[in-house]
Design a protein around this motif. Structure first.
Motif, PDB file in Angstrom:
ATOM      1  N   GLY A   5     -52.596  -6.266  55.317  1.00  0.00           N
ATOM      2  CA  GLY A   5     -51.786  -6.814  54.235  1.00  0.00           C
ATOM      3  C   GLY A   5     -52.559  -7.786  53.366  1.00  0.00           C
ATOM      4  O   GLY A   5     -52.420  -7.798  52.137  1.00  0.00           O
ATOM      5  N   THR A   6     -53.414  -8.595  54.004  1.00  0.00           N
ATOM      6  CA  THR A   6     -54.225  -9.544  53.241  1.00  0.00           C
ATOM      7  C   THR A   6     -55.226  -8.829  52.342  1.00  0.00           C
ATOM      8  O   THR A   6     -55.464  -9.239  51.198  1.00  0.00           O
ATOM      9  N   LEU A   7     -55.817  -7.741  52.844  1.00  0.00           N
ATOM     10  CA  LEU A   7     -56.779  -6.988  52.049  1.00  0.00           C
ATOM     11  C   LEU A   7     -56.117  -6.195  50.928  1.00  0.00           C
ATOM     12  O   LEU A   7     -56.727  -5.956  49.880  1.00  0.00           O
ATOM     13  N   LEU A   8     -54.869  -5.776  51.162  1.00  0.00           N
ATOM     14  CA  LEU A   8     -54.167  -5.005  50.132  1.00  0.00           C
ATOM     15  C   LEU A   8     -53.662  -5.877  48.988  1.00  0.00           C
ATOM     16  O   LEU A   8     -53.382  -5.369  47.897  1.00  0.00           O
ATOM     17  N   LEU A   9     -53.560  -7.188  49.220  1.00  0.00           N
ATOM     18  CA  LEU A   9     -52.983  -8.074  48.208  1.00  0.00           C
ATOM     19  C   LEU A   9     -53.775  -8.068  46.893  1.00  0.00           C
ATOM     20  O   LEU A   9     -53.185  -7.855  45.821  1.00  0.00           O
ATOM     21  N   PRO A  10     -55.097  -8.289  46.898  1.00  0.00           N
ATOM     22  CA  PRO A  10     -55.811  -8.263  45.604  1.00  0.00           C
ATOM     23  C   PRO A  10     -55.798  -6.892  44.951  1.00  0.00           C
ATOM     24  O   PRO A  10     -55.749  -6.791  43.717  1.00  0.00           O
ATOM     25  N   LEU A  11     -55.832  -5.829  45.760  1.00  0.00           N
ATOM     26  CA  LEU A  11     -55.733  -4.490  45.178  1.00  0.00           C
ATOM     27  C   LEU A  11     -54.386  -4.296  44.501  1.00  0.00           C
ATOM     28  O   LEU A  11     -54.291  -3.649  43.450  1.00  0.00           O
ATOM     29  N   SER A  12     -53.343  -4.856  45.098  1.00  0.00           N
ATOM     30  CA  SER A  12     -52.013  -4.764  44.498  1.00  0.00           C
ATOM     31  C   SER A  12     -51.956  -5.471  43.161  1.00  0.00           C
ATOM     32  O   SER A  12     -51.411  -4.953  42.174  1.00  0.00           O
ATOM     33  N   ALA A 217     -58.226 -16.546  50.158  1.00  0.00           N
ATOM     34  CA  ALA A 217     -59.627 -16.112  50.116  1.00  0.00           C
ATOM     35  C   ALA A 217     -59.789 -14.796  49.378  1.00  0.00           C
ATOM     36  O   ALA A 217     -60.685 -14.636  48.538  1.00  0.00           O
ATOM     37  N   THR A 218     -58.921 -13.812  49.656  1.00  0.00           N
ATOM     38  CA  THR A 218     -59.051 -12.519  48.987  1.00  0.00           C
ATOM     39  C   THR A 218     -58.723 -12.626  47.503  1.00  0.00           C
ATOM     40  O   THR A 218     -59.354 -11.964  46.664  1.00  0.00           O
ATOM     41  N   ALA A 219     -57.750 -13.473  47.150  1.00  0.00           N
ATOM     42  CA  ALA A 219     -57.450 -13.678  45.733  1.00  0.00           C
ATOM     43  C   ALA A 219     -58.618 -14.364  45.026  1.00  0.00           C
ATOM     44  O   ALA A 219     -58.947 -14.041  43.883  1.00  0.00           O
ATOM     45  N   ALA A 220     -59.270 -15.308  45.716  1.00  0.00           N
ATOM     46  CA  ALA A 220     -60.446 -15.957  45.130  1.00  0.00           C
ATOM     47  C   ALA A 220     -61.581 -14.955  44.940  1.00  0.00           C
ATOM     48  O   ALA A 220     -62.301 -15.005  43.937  1.00  0.00           O
ATOM     49  N   LEU A 221     -61.745 -14.040  45.887  1.00  0.00           N
ATOM     50  CA  LEU A 221     -62.757 -13.002  45.736  1.00  0.00           C
ATOM     51  C   LEU A 221     -62.454 -12.113  44.535  1.00  0.00           C
ATOM     52  O   LEU A 221     -63.373 -11.681  43.826  1.00  0.00           O
ATOM     53  N   LEU A 222     -61.180 -11.830  44.310  1.00  0.00           N
ATOM     54  CA  LEU A 222     -60.805 -11.047  43.134  1.00  0.00           C
ATOM     55  C   LEU A 222     -61.152 -11.799  41.852  1.00  0.00           C
ATOM     56  O   LEU A 222     -61.633 -11.200  40.876  1.00  0.00           O
ATOM     57  N   ALA A 223     -60.921 -13.115  41.825  1.00  0.00           N
ATOM     58  CA  ALA A 223     -61.276 -13.910  40.648  1.00  0.00           C
ATOM     59  C   ALA A 223     -62.783 -13.870  40.398  1.00  0.00           C
ATOM     60  O   ALA A 223     -63.231 -13.741  39.247  1.00  0.00           O
ATOM     61  N   VAL A 224     -63.564 -13.958  41.466  1.00  0.00           N
ATOM     62  CA  VAL A 224     -65.024 -13.885  41.327  1.00  0.00           C
ATOM     63  C   VAL A 224     -65.435 -12.501  40.821  1.00  0.00           C
ATOM     64  O   VAL A 224     -66.305 -12.373  39.948  1.00  0.00           O
ATOM     65  N   ALA A 225     -64.799 -11.460  41.372  1.00  0.00           N
ATOM     66  CA  ALA A 225     -65.116 -10.100  40.938  1.00  0.00           C
ATOM     67  C   ALA A 225     -64.793  -9.906  39.457  1.00  0.00           C
ATOM     68  O   ALA A 225     -65.554  -9.264  38.719  1.00  0.00           O
ATOM     69  N   LEU A 226     -63.671 -10.458  38.997  1.00  0.00           N
ATOM     70  CA  LEU A 226     -63.316 -10.350  37.585  1.00  0.00           C
ATOM     71  C   LEU A 226     -64.361 -11.032  36.699  1.00  0.00           C
ATOM     72  O   LEU A 226     -64.739 -10.492  35.645  1.00  0.00           O
ATOM     73  N   TYR A 249     -61.432 -10.531  23.312  1.00  0.00           N
ATOM     74  CA  TYR A 249     -60.627  -9.365  23.668  1.00  0.00           C
ATOM     75  C   TYR A 249     -60.496  -9.245  25.187  1.00  0.00           C
ATOM     76  O   TYR A 249     -59.394  -9.012  25.710  1.00  0.00           O
ATOM     77  N   ALA A 250     -61.605  -9.415  25.914  1.00  0.00           N
ATOM     78  CA  ALA A 250     -61.569  -9.299  27.371  1.00  0.00           C
ATOM     79  C   ALA A 250     -60.698 -10.383  27.996  1.00  0.00           C
ATOM     80  O   ALA A 250     -59.909 -10.114  28.915  1.00  0.00           O
ATOM     81  N   ASP A 251     -60.828 -11.605  27.506  1.00  0.00           N
ATOM     82  CA  ASP A 251     -60.036 -12.706  28.071  1.00  0.00           C
ATOM     83  C   ASP A 251     -58.545 -12.518  27.792  1.00  0.00           C
ATOM     84  O   ASP A 251     -57.702 -12.837  28.641  1.00  0.00           O
ATOM     85  N   THR A 252     -58.221 -12.021  26.615  1.00  0.00           N
ATOM     86  CA  THR A 252     -56.812 -11.788  26.294  1.00  0.00           C
ATOM     87  C   THR A 252     -56.225 -10.671  27.133  1.00  0.00           C
ATOM     88  O   THR A 252     -55.102 -10.776  27.647  1.00  0.00           O
ATOM     89  N   LEU A 253     -56.984  -9.605  27.300  1.00  0.00           N
ATOM     90  CA  LEU A 253     -56.473  -8.454  28.031  1.00  0.00           C
ATOM     91  C   LEU A 253     -56.290  -8.753  29.512  1.00  0.00           C
ATOM     92  O   LEU A 253     -55.359  -8.249  30.143  1.00  0.00           O
ATOM     93  N   THR A 254     -57.161  -9.564  30.095  1.00  0.00           N
ATOM     94  CA  THR A 254     -57.082  -9.867  31.530  1.00  0.00           C
ATOM     95  C   THR A 254     -56.388 -11.194  31.814  1.00  0.00           C
ATOM     96  O   THR A 254     -56.391 -11.652  32.951  1.00  0.00           O
ATOM     97  N   GLY A 255     -55.810 -11.800  30.785  1.00  0.00           N
ATOM     98  CA  GLY A 255     -55.184 -13.104  30.986  1.00  0.00           C
ATOM     99  C   GLY A 255     -54.069 -13.082  32.015  1.00  0.00           C
ATOM    100  O   GLY A 255     -53.988 -13.974  32.876  1.00  0.00           O
ATOM    101  N   SER A 256     -53.195 -12.094  31.977  1.00  0.00           N
ATOM    102  CA  SER A 256     -52.090 -12.035  32.939  1.00  0.00           C
ATOM    103  C   SER A 256     -52.587 -11.826  34.358  1.00  0.00           C
ATOM    104  O   SER A 256     -52.030 -12.376  35.309  1.00  0.00           O
ATOM    105  N   LEU A 257     -53.662 -11.046  34.530  1.00  0.00           N
ATOM    106  CA  LEU A 257     -54.222 -10.831  35.867  1.00  0.00           C
ATOM    107  C   LEU A 257     -54.819 -12.124  36.414  1.00  0.00           C
ATOM    108  O   LEU A 257     -54.584 -12.484  37.583  1.00  0.00           O
ATOM    109  N   ARG A 258     -55.579 -12.844  35.598  1.00  0.00           N
ATOM    110  CA  ARG A 258     -56.162 -14.105  36.054  1.00  0.00           C
ATOM    111  C   ARG A 258     -55.078 -15.127  36.364  1.00  0.00           C
ATOM    112  O   ARG A 258     -55.185 -15.893  37.342  1.00  0.00           O
ATOM    113  N   HIS A 259     -54.021 -15.140  35.564  1.00  0.00           N
ATOM    114  CA  HIS A 259     -52.906 -16.050  35.838  1.00  0.00           C
ATOM    115  C   HIS A 259     -52.240 -15.706  37.165  1.00  0.00           C
ATOM    116  O   HIS A 259     -51.930 -16.602  37.968  1.00  0.00           O
ATOM    117  N   GLY A 260     -52.035 -14.415  37.421  1.00  0.00           N
ATOM    118  CA  GLY A 260     -51.450 -13.993  38.688  1.00  0.00           C
ATOM    119  C   GLY A 260     -52.324 -14.338  39.877  1.00  0.00           C
ATOM    120  O   GLY A 260     -51.822 -14.728  40.947  1.00  0.00           O
TER     121      GLY A 260
END
Length: 299
Positions: A5-12, A217-226, A249-260
Motif C-alpha cells: 500500500g505504501t508503494l502504491l501511494l505515489p503511483l496512485s 518517504a515514498t511521497a518525498a521520493l515522488l517529489a524528487v523524481a518530479l 508550462y511544466a510548473d503549471t501543468l504539474t502544479g496540482s501533482l506537486r500540491h498533492g
C-alpha cells in the motif's frame, strides 16, 4: 500489505494526476489558461511569431534605387527597425484582452487532437495550430501605415508547432492507455492494502507509525523524481525553445501533482507524530490535570 500500500501511494498520485490533467480536455484547458498572462510565455510567442513574419518579408526589391555599396548597411538598419515594429504589433496582440480566449481555443483544439490521436490507430504527428494567433497578428499588421503589405506576406498555412512526432505516437499511446486503466484501480488498491494491513497488524500503533513514515518517504521520493524529470526534460528541449517559457508550462501543468504530494507528506508526518506521541501524551495530560487538582475526561 502495508508495504504494498505504501508503494502504491505515489503511483496512485501520479496516475490520478495524469488522468485528470492529461486526458480531460476541460481540466487541461483550465490549467494552462493562466499561462496566457505569463510574461515568459508571451515573450516566447512574440519571438516565434515575429521570426515567422520576418522570414516572409523580403526588402531587396525596395532598395533597388540605392547604390549597391550602400545597400547592405541600409538593409540591415531597415530590417532591424521593421523587426522592432512587427514585434510591437505582435506584443499588442499577445497582451490584448482577446488573447486569453484565443490561447484557450488553441490549446483546446490541440488537446482534442492529442486525445483523438492517442485513442485511435495510426501515427500521425500531433501539432499545436497557431493559425488563430497568426490571424490576429495579420489583422494587426493590415493597417500598419508603412506602405508595405506585411499582412499579405504572412502565410495562412503552416503556423504550427509539433507536440508529438510520429515515431513517439505509439509509445505515448501505450502510456495513455495504461494511465486510463490504472487511474481508477491504483488508489482503491492502495487504500485497501493499507486498511487491511492496519486491521491485521498485532501492534497497530507501531504499524500506524510505519505507515505514516513510509507514505511520507515514498511521497518525498515522488517529489524528487518530479524534480529530476523536470530538469532532464528541460535540458533535452531543442535550443529554439525558450527555457523560461518551458519551465512556466511544466510548473503549471504539474502544479496540482506537486500540491498533492506535499499534502500527503504533511498528513503522513502528522499521523506518524500523533501515533508516536499517543500514550505518552495521554499520561502527560493526566499528570498535568492531577497537578492542578482536576480530573481529566475520558480518552
Amino acid at each position: 500489505m502495508l508495504l504494498i500500500g505504501t508503494l502504491l501511494l505515489p503511483l496512485s498520485l501520479a496516475t490520478v494526476w495524469a488522468r485528470s490533467e492529461l486526458t480531460d480536455t476541460d481540466r487541461y484547458v483550465a490549467t494552462v489558461a493562466p499561462l496566457a498572462a505569463n510574461r515568459a510565455v508571451q515573450d516566447a510567442i512574440v519571438h516565434d511569431v515575429t521570426n515567422g513574419v520576418m522570414t516572409h518579408i523580403h526588402l531587396d526589391g525596395l532598395l533597388r534605387a540605392i547604390p549597391r555599396a550602400e545597400r547592405a548597411a541600409l538593409l540591415k538598419r531597415f530590417t532591424r527597425g521593421l523587426r522592432e515594429f512587427v514585434g510591437k504589433q505582435v506584443r499588442q496582440v499577445v497582451t490584448g484582452r482577446s488573447f486569453p480566449a484565443v490561447w484557450t481555443g488553441v490549446h483546446r483544439t490541440a488537446h482534442q487532437a492529442l486525445d483523438d490521436s492517442l485513442t485511435a490507430s495510426g501515427d500521425a504527428p500531433v501539432t499545436l495550430d497557431l493559425t488563430p494567433i497568426v490571424d490576429r497578428v495579420r489583422h494587426q499588421l493590415a493597417g500598419n501605415g508603412l506602405g508595405i503589405d506585411i499582412a499579405h506576406r504572412i502565410p495562412r498555412l503552416g503556423a504550427e508547432v509539433v507536440l508529438l512526432r510520429s515515431p513517439d505516437v505509439p509509445r505515448a499511446r501505450l502510456a495513455y492507455r495504461a494511465v486510463r486503466t490504472a487511474a481508477p484501480v491504483l488508489p482503491s488498491a492502495a487504500a485497501l492494502f493499507l486498511l487491511a494491513g492496519l486491521l491485521l497488524a498485532r501492534r497497530r500503533r507501531r504499524a500506524l507509525i510505519c505507515v505514516g513514515t513510509g507514505c511520507a518517504a515514498t511521497a518525498a521520493l515522488l517529489a524528487v523524481a518530479l524534480a529530476l524529470v523536470r530538469t532532464r526534460a528541460l535540458e533535452g528541449l531543442p535550443a529554439v525553445i525558450p527555457r523560461a517559457a518551458a519551465s512556466a508550462y511544466a510548473d503549471t501543468l504539474t502544479g496540482s501533482l506537486r500540491h498533492g504530494v506535499w499534502l500527503v507528506i504533511g498528513a503522513a508526518l502528522v499521523t506518524t507524530v500523533t501515533a508516536a506521541a499517543g500514550p505518552p501524551a495521554v499520561r502527560v495530560a493526566r499528570g498535568l490535570c492531577a497537578a492542578f487538582g482536576t480530573r481529566p475526561g475520558p480518552t
